[in-house]
Every structure is written in structure tokens, then in C-alpha cells.
Design a protein around this motif. Sequence first.
Motif, short mmCIF file in Angstrom:
data_model
loop_
_atom_site.label_atom_id
_atom_site.label_comp_id
_atom_site.label_asym_id
_atom_site.label_seq_id
_atom_site.Cartn_x
_atom_site.Cartn_y
_atom_site.Cartn_z
N GLU A 111 -39.42 -42.15 -18.93
CA GLU A 111 -39.10 -41.33 -17.75
C GLU A 111 -37.60 -41.05 -17.67
N MET A 112 -36.79 -42.05 -17.98
CA MET A 112 -35.34 -41.87 -17.94
C MET A 112 -34.90 -40.89 -19.04
N THR A 113 -35.49 -41.02 -20.23
CA THR A 113 -35.16 -40.11 -21.32
C THR A 113 -35.55 -38.68 -20.96
N ASP A 114 -36.73 -38.50 -20.36
CA ASP A 114 -37.17 -37.17 -19.93
C ASP A 114 -36.22 -36.59 -18.88
N LEU A 115 -35.69 -37.44 -18.01
CA LEU A 115 -34.82 -36.99 -16.93
C LEU A 115 -33.44 -36.60 -17.44
N VAL A 116 -32.76 -37.51 -18.14
CA VAL A 116 -31.36 -37.28 -18.50
C VAL A 116 -31.16 -36.80 -19.93
N GLY A 151 -31.84 -41.77 -5.32
CA GLY A 151 -30.46 -41.32 -5.50
C GLY A 151 -29.91 -40.44 -4.39
N GLY A 152 -30.59 -40.36 -3.27
CA GLY A 152 -30.09 -39.54 -2.17
C GLY A 152 -30.32 -38.06 -2.44
N LYS A 153 -29.48 -37.22 -1.84
CA LYS A 153 -29.65 -35.77 -1.94
C LYS A 153 -29.26 -35.22 -3.31
N LYS A 154 -28.27 -35.83 -3.95
CA LYS A 154 -27.72 -35.26 -5.19
C LYS A 154 -28.28 -35.86 -6.46
N TRP A 155 -28.87 -37.04 -6.38
CA TRP A 155 -29.31 -37.75 -7.59
C TRP A 155 -30.77 -38.16 -7.46
N THR A 156 -31.42 -38.38 -8.58
CA THR A 156 -32.82 -38.82 -8.60
C THR A 156 -32.89 -40.33 -8.41
N TYR A 157 -32.03 -41.07 -9.14
CA TYR A 157 -32.04 -42.54 -9.09
C TYR A 157 -30.64 -43.09 -8.89
N GLU A 158 -30.61 -44.26 -8.24
CA GLU A 158 -29.39 -45.05 -8.11
C GLU A 158 -29.70 -46.44 -8.66
N TYR A 159 -28.74 -47.00 -9.41
CA TYR A 159 -28.87 -48.35 -9.97
C TYR A 159 -27.59 -49.08 -9.58
N LYS A 160 -27.70 -49.94 -8.58
CA LYS A 160 -26.52 -50.54 -7.96
C LYS A 160 -26.31 -51.98 -8.42
N TYR A 161 -25.05 -52.33 -8.67
CA TYR A 161 -24.65 -53.69 -9.01
C TYR A 161 -24.04 -54.33 -7.76
N ALA A 175 -28.59 -41.20 -11.85
CA ALA A 175 -29.25 -40.36 -12.85
C ALA A 175 -29.91 -39.18 -12.14
N LYS A 176 -29.78 -38.00 -12.76
CA LYS A 176 -30.50 -36.80 -12.34
C LYS A 176 -30.71 -35.97 -13.60
N GLU A 177 -31.33 -34.82 -13.45
CA GLU A 177 -31.66 -34.02 -14.62
C GLU A 177 -30.42 -33.71 -15.46
N ASN A 178 -30.44 -34.17 -16.71
CA ASN A 178 -29.38 -33.92 -17.70
C ASN A 178 -27.99 -34.39 -17.25
N CYS A 179 -27.94 -35.45 -16.45
CA CYS A 179 -26.66 -35.93 -15.95
C CYS A 179 -26.78 -37.40 -15.54
N ILE A 180 -25.73 -38.19 -15.86
CA ILE A 180 -25.62 -39.55 -15.34
C ILE A 180 -24.29 -39.68 -14.61
N GLY A 181 -24.24 -40.61 -13.68
CA GLY A 181 -23.02 -40.84 -12.91
C GLY A 181 -22.66 -42.31 -12.87
N PHE A 182 -21.37 -42.57 -12.73
CA PHE A 182 -20.83 -43.92 -12.57
C PHE A 182 -19.90 -43.85 -11.37
N MET A 183 -20.24 -44.59 -10.30
CA MET A 183 -19.41 -44.55 -9.09
C MET A 183 -18.82 -45.91 -8.78
#
Length: 137
Positions: free
Chosen positions: A10-15, A43-53, A65-73
Amino acid sequence: MLDTIPNAEEMTDLVGEHLYEVWNNLRALINDKYDMDCIWDKGGKKWTYEYKYRKGGKTLCALYAKENCIGFMIIFGKDERLKFETHRETYSKKIQEIYDNTQIYHDGKWIMFEPTDTSLFDDFIRLLNIKRKPNRK
């Protein structure tokens, strides 16, 4: 909280395959240095998933993670911004540029990076060290 945690397919299909590899490399890097609780969420309005430490009620950072994009905040409060700004010239131009273009809110500077490869990872670890010293040897 998520009802079901996304699996590798699912993650590979997404990003995409390449970004999923970057995502996993970043997770491995953080997991190597920090023993934290890891929490999947929407992931709220802008992202599909959030993975929090998190540890002890405090967030170290979050991956998105969202379609064809990952983020690090990473969120820097006043003291953390001062630590970064004292040594800012030792960070890559890209890190400095994203930092400078990030708005400051009442509760800190919410700095979002969208890595496409591992080139900024050394700087990411240094930024995390400002937030919290690694708790793994």
C-alpha cells in the motif's frame, strides 16, 4: 489513530517504489539513534498518513506520506531555533532555505521537508539532535 496500518504494498502504491525506499531508509536511520514510540495516524488535510515519533508525551518528529510524496517534519521552539541559527551555516543550503521559508507560529516553527533521496539525511539527524539527544548507542 488508524484502523489499519498500511503495509509495504500500500505504501509503495501510494508514494512509489523509490520514495518508499527513501521512507524506509529514513525510518531506519531514526530508529538506529532513537528508541521512541511510533504512532501511525491519518495525515490530516494535506497528507494520507502520519508516522510520529514520540516519547514521554513529546514529539521528536513525524514522517508523512501522500501520493508520490513523503514528508519529514520537525518542530522547533524558541530555544531550538536559536541553536539552529547559531550553527546554520554548517547546514546545507537546502536546509537553510526551507528553514528560512517556514512560518513561525505561537508554538514554534513547523519545518517540513519533502525528501526525494537520502542527501539531506545527515542534516536531518543533526536537526533531531537539537530536539533531543539520541537515546540508543
